[in-house]
Write a protein that holds these residues in place. Structure first.
Motif, PDB file in Angstrom:
ATOM      1  N   GLU A 197       0.842  -1.209   0.000  1.00 59.91           N
ATOM      2  CA  GLU A 197       0.000   0.000   0.000  1.00 59.91           C
ATOM      3  C   GLU A 197       0.874   1.256   0.000  1.00 59.91           C
ATOM      4  N   VAL A 198       1.927   1.247   0.813  1.00 61.22           N
ATOM      5  CA  VAL A 198       2.858   2.380   0.844  1.00 61.22           C
ATOM      6  C   VAL A 198       3.555   2.514  -0.502  1.00 61.22           C
ATOM      7  N   TRP A 199       3.984   1.383  -1.060  1.00 60.20           N
ATOM      8  CA  TRP A 199       4.647   1.404  -2.365  1.00 60.20           C
ATOM      9  C   TRP A 199       3.743   2.047  -3.415  1.00 60.20           C
ATOM     10  N   GLU A 200       2.485   1.596  -3.478  1.00 65.26           N
ATOM     11  CA  GLU A 200       1.583   2.119  -4.508  1.00 65.26           C
ATOM     12  C   GLU A 200       1.313   3.609  -4.323  1.00 65.26           C
ATOM     13  N   ALA A 201       1.080   4.035  -3.098  1.00 62.67           N
ATOM     14  CA  ALA A 201       0.845   5.463  -2.840  1.00 62.67           C
ATOM     15  C   ALA A 201       2.067   6.286  -3.229  1.00 62.67           C
ATOM     16  N   SER A 202       3.244   5.795  -2.888  1.00 62.28           N
ATOM     17  CA  SER A 202       4.477   6.492  -3.206  1.00 62.28           C
ATOM     18  C   SER A 202       4.701   6.569  -4.713  1.00 62.28           C
TER      19      SER A 202
ATOM     20  N   ASN B 211      23.458  -2.928  -2.078  1.00 62.02           N
ATOM     21  CA  ASN B 211      22.628  -2.101  -2.946  1.00 62.02           C
ATOM     22  C   ASN B 211      21.293  -1.790  -2.278  1.00 62.02           C
ATOM     23  N   ILE B 212      20.896  -0.545  -2.357  1.00 58.77           N
ATOM     24  CA  ILE B 212      19.549  -0.166  -1.927  1.00 58.77           C
ATOM     25  C   ILE B 212      18.649  -0.497  -3.109  1.00 58.77           C
ATOM     26  N   GLU B 213      17.857  -1.537  -2.958  1.00 58.11           N
ATOM     27  CA  GLU B 213      17.026  -2.023  -4.054  1.00 58.11           C
ATOM     28  C   GLU B 213      15.687  -1.298  -4.114  1.00 58.11           C
ATOM     29  N   MET B 214      15.240  -0.785  -2.980  1.00 57.80           N
ATOM     30  CA  MET B 214      13.970  -0.065  -2.930  1.00 57.80           C
ATOM     31  C   MET B 214      13.938   0.822  -1.698  1.00 57.80           C
ATOM     32  N   LEU B 215      13.399   2.007  -1.873  1.00 58.21           N
ATOM     33  CA  LEU B 215      13.173   2.941  -0.763  1.00 58.21           C
ATOM     34  C   LEU B 215      11.963   3.778  -1.150  1.00 58.21           C
ATOM     35  N   PHE B 216      10.876   3.559  -0.436  1.00 54.87           N
ATOM     36  CA  PHE B 216       9.621   4.244  -0.734  1.00 54.87           C
ATOM     37  C   PHE B 216       9.029   4.796   0.552  1.00 54.87           C
ATOM     38  N   ILE B 217       8.517   6.027   0.465  1.00 49.73           N
ATOM     39  CA  ILE B 217       7.897   6.701   1.602  1.00 49.73           C
ATOM     40  C   ILE B 217       6.485   7.109   1.206  1.00 49.73           C
ATOM     41  N   HIS B 218       5.524   6.895   2.099  1.00 44.03           N
ATOM     42  CA  HIS B 218       4.151   7.319   1.826  1.00 44.03           C
ATOM     43  C   HIS B 218       4.155   8.825   1.598  1.00 44.03           C
ATOM     44  N   PRO B 219       3.393   9.320   0.613  1.00 40.77           N
ATOM     45  CA  PRO B 219       3.411  10.759   0.309  1.00 40.77           C
ATOM     46  C   PRO B 219       3.101  11.655   1.505  1.00 40.77           C
TER      47      PRO B 219
END
Length: 157
Positions: free
Chosen positions: A26-31, A81-89
Protein backbone atom coordinates in the motif's frame (compact mmCIF):
# COMPACT_ATOMS: atom_id res chain seq x y z
CA UNK A 1 11.92 -6.87 17.19
CA UNK A 2 14.82 -4.74 16.13
CA UNK A 3 14.11 -1.07 16.66
CA UNK A 4 16.14 1.99 15.87
CA UNK A 5 15.44 5.67 16.18
CA UNK A 6 17.35 8.74 15.09
CA UNK A 7 17.58 11.97 17.07
CA UNK A 8 14.61 14.27 16.49
CA UNK A 9 12.73 11.61 14.52
CA UNK A 10 9.18 10.64 15.24
CA UNK A 11 9.77 7.39 13.39
CA UNK A 12 11.14 4.04 14.49
CA UNK A 13 12.63 1.27 12.37
CA UNK A 14 11.83 -2.40 12.51
CA UNK A 15 12.79 -5.38 10.44
CA UNK A 16 10.07 -6.00 7.85
CA UNK A 17 8.17 -9.26 8.16
CA UNK A 18 5.84 -11.28 5.95
CA UNK A 19 2.81 -10.00 7.89
CA UNK A 20 3.82 -6.44 6.87
CA UNK A 21 3.82 -7.12 3.12
CA UNK A 22 0.23 -5.97 2.36
CA UNK A 23 0.76 -2.69 4.23
CA UNK A 24 4.15 -2.22 2.55
CA UNK A 25 2.58 -2.67 -0.89
CA UNK A 26 0.00 0.00 0.00
CA UNK A 27 2.86 2.38 0.84
CA UNK A 28 4.65 1.40 -2.37
CA UNK A 29 1.58 2.12 -4.51
CA UNK A 30 0.85 5.46 -2.84
CA UNK A 31 4.48 6.49 -3.21
CA UNK A 32 4.73 5.41 -6.85
CA UNK A 33 1.52 7.22 -7.76
CA UNK A 34 2.88 10.40 -6.13
CA UNK A 35 6.39 10.28 -7.61
CA UNK A 36 6.56 8.04 -10.67
CA UNK A 37 4.33 10.03 -13.05
CA UNK A 38 6.16 8.51 -16.02
CA UNK A 39 4.75 5.04 -15.28
CA UNK A 40 1.53 3.94 -16.91
CA UNK A 41 -1.36 2.40 -15.00
CA UNK A 42 -0.45 -0.89 -16.70
CA UNK A 43 3.12 -0.59 -15.34
CA UNK A 44 1.83 -0.08 -11.78
CA UNK A 45 -0.56 -3.02 -12.07
CA UNK A 46 2.26 -5.14 -13.50
CA UNK A 47 4.70 -4.35 -10.68
CA UNK A 48 2.27 -4.53 -7.74
CA UNK A 49 2.04 -8.35 -7.52
CA UNK A 50 5.77 -8.66 -8.19
CA UNK A 51 6.49 -6.37 -5.23
CA UNK A 52 4.18 -8.41 -2.99
CA UNK A 53 5.10 -11.91 -4.14
CA UNK A 54 8.74 -11.69 -5.18
CA UNK A 55 10.66 -8.47 -4.60
CA UNK A 56 10.03 -8.00 -0.86
CA UNK A 57 11.22 -11.55 -0.16
CA UNK A 58 14.45 -10.93 -2.07
CA UNK A 59 15.82 -8.14 0.15
CA UNK A 60 16.81 -7.32 3.70
CA UNK A 61 13.62 -5.41 4.48
CA UNK A 62 13.21 -2.55 6.98
CA UNK A 63 10.12 -0.47 7.72
CA UNK A 64 9.70 3.01 9.18
CA UNK A 65 6.82 3.28 11.65
CA UNK A 66 4.98 6.36 12.86
CA UNK A 67 4.07 6.78 16.56
CA UNK A 68 0.83 4.84 15.92
CA UNK A 69 2.92 1.90 14.66
CA UNK A 70 1.73 2.37 11.06
CA UNK A 71 4.21 1.68 8.27
CA UNK A 72 5.03 4.95 6.50
CA UNK A 73 8.05 3.83 4.49
CA UNK A 74 10.30 0.91 3.73
CA UNK A 75 13.72 0.03 2.43
CA UNK A 76 15.06 -3.12 0.83
CA UNK A 77 18.80 -3.82 0.68
CA UNK A 78 20.75 -6.63 -0.97
CA UNK A 79 24.52 -7.06 -1.28
CA UNK A 80 25.33 -3.41 -0.63
CA UNK A 81 22.63 -2.10 -2.95
CA UNK A 82 19.55 -0.17 -1.93
CA UNK A 83 17.03 -2.02 -4.05
CA UNK A 84 13.97 -0.07 -2.93
CA UNK A 85 13.17 2.94 -0.76
CA UNK A 86 9.62 4.24 -0.73
CA UNK A 87 7.90 6.70 1.60
CA UNK A 88 4.15 7.32 1.83
CA UNK A 89 3.41 10.76 0.31
CA UNK A 90 1.95 12.02 3.61
CA UNK A 91 5.33 11.42 5.28
CA UNK A 92 7.76 12.64 2.64
CA UNK A 93 10.16 15.30 3.85
CA UNK A 94 9.61 14.43 7.52
CA UNK A 95 12.65 12.25 8.21
CA UNK A 96 11.49 8.68 7.50
CA UNK A 97 13.52 8.41 4.30
CA UNK A 98 16.64 9.81 5.93
CA UNK A 99 16.23 7.41 8.85
CA UNK A 100 15.93 4.42 6.51
CA UNK A 101 18.82 5.56 4.33
CA UNK A 102 21.05 6.24 7.35
CA UNK A 103 20.32 2.71 8.56
CA UNK A 104 21.10 1.26 5.12
CA UNK A 105 24.43 3.08 4.90
CA UNK A 106 25.68 2.68 8.46
CA UNK A 107 24.19 -0.63 9.55
CA UNK A 108 23.68 -2.56 6.32
CA UNK A 109 26.73 -1.05 4.58
CA UNK A 110 24.78 -0.19 1.44
CA UNK A 111 26.58 2.24 -0.85
CA UNK A 112 24.84 1.93 -4.23
CA UNK A 113 21.38 2.68 -5.57
CA UNK A 114 19.70 2.69 -8.98
CA UNK A 115 17.13 5.45 -9.50
CA UNK A 116 14.68 6.20 -12.28
CA UNK A 117 16.09 9.30 -13.97
CA UNK A 118 12.54 10.67 -14.35
CA UNK A 119 12.03 10.54 -10.57
CA UNK A 120 13.80 13.86 -10.05
CA UNK A 121 12.84 14.13 -6.38
CA UNK A 122 14.51 10.80 -5.59
CA UNK A 123 17.61 11.75 -7.58
CA UNK A 124 17.79 15.01 -5.61
CA UNK A 125 17.31 13.19 -2.30
CA UNK A 126 20.16 10.78 -2.98
CA UNK A 127 22.44 13.60 -4.17
CA UNK A 128 21.65 15.54 -0.98
CA UNK A 129 22.52 12.43 1.02
CA UNK A 130 25.96 12.13 -0.60
CA UNK A 131 25.38 9.91 -3.63
CA UNK A 132 26.83 10.70 -7.06
CA UNK A 133 25.86 9.42 -10.50
CA UNK A 134 28.42 6.95 -11.82
CA UNK A 135 26.58 5.56 -14.85
CA UNK A 136 23.34 5.87 -16.83
CA UNK A 137 21.36 3.14 -18.58
CA UNK A 138 18.83 4.01 -21.31
CA UNK A 139 16.37 1.33 -20.16
CA UNK A 140 15.38 -0.19 -16.84
CA UNK A 141 16.18 -3.76 -15.84
CA UNK A 142 13.13 -5.06 -17.69
CA UNK A 143 14.06 -3.30 -20.91
CA UNK A 144 11.41 -0.61 -20.54
CA UNK A 145 12.24 2.93 -21.77
CA UNK A 146 12.77 4.35 -18.28
CA UNK A 147 16.40 5.51 -17.96
CA UNK A 148 18.19 4.43 -14.79
CA UNK A 149 20.85 6.42 -12.97
CA UNK A 150 23.36 4.23 -11.14
CA UNK A 151 24.47 6.14 -8.07
CA UNK A 152 27.11 5.46 -5.47
CA UNK A 153 27.90 6.98 -2.10
CA UNK A 154 30.91 9.28 -2.20
CA UNK A 155 33.81 7.68 -0.30
CA UNK A 156 33.91 10.44 2.33
CA UNK A 157 30.28 9.95 3.42
Amino acid sequence: MNKETQDNSTYTLEKGELKDFPEIVEVWEASVRATHHFLTEEDILYFKPLILNEYLDAVDLWVALDPQHKIVGFLGESEGNIEMLFIHPDHRGKGAGKLLLHHAIHELHAHKVDVNEQNEQAVGFYKQMGFVIVKRSEKDGLGKPYPILHMQLKPDQ
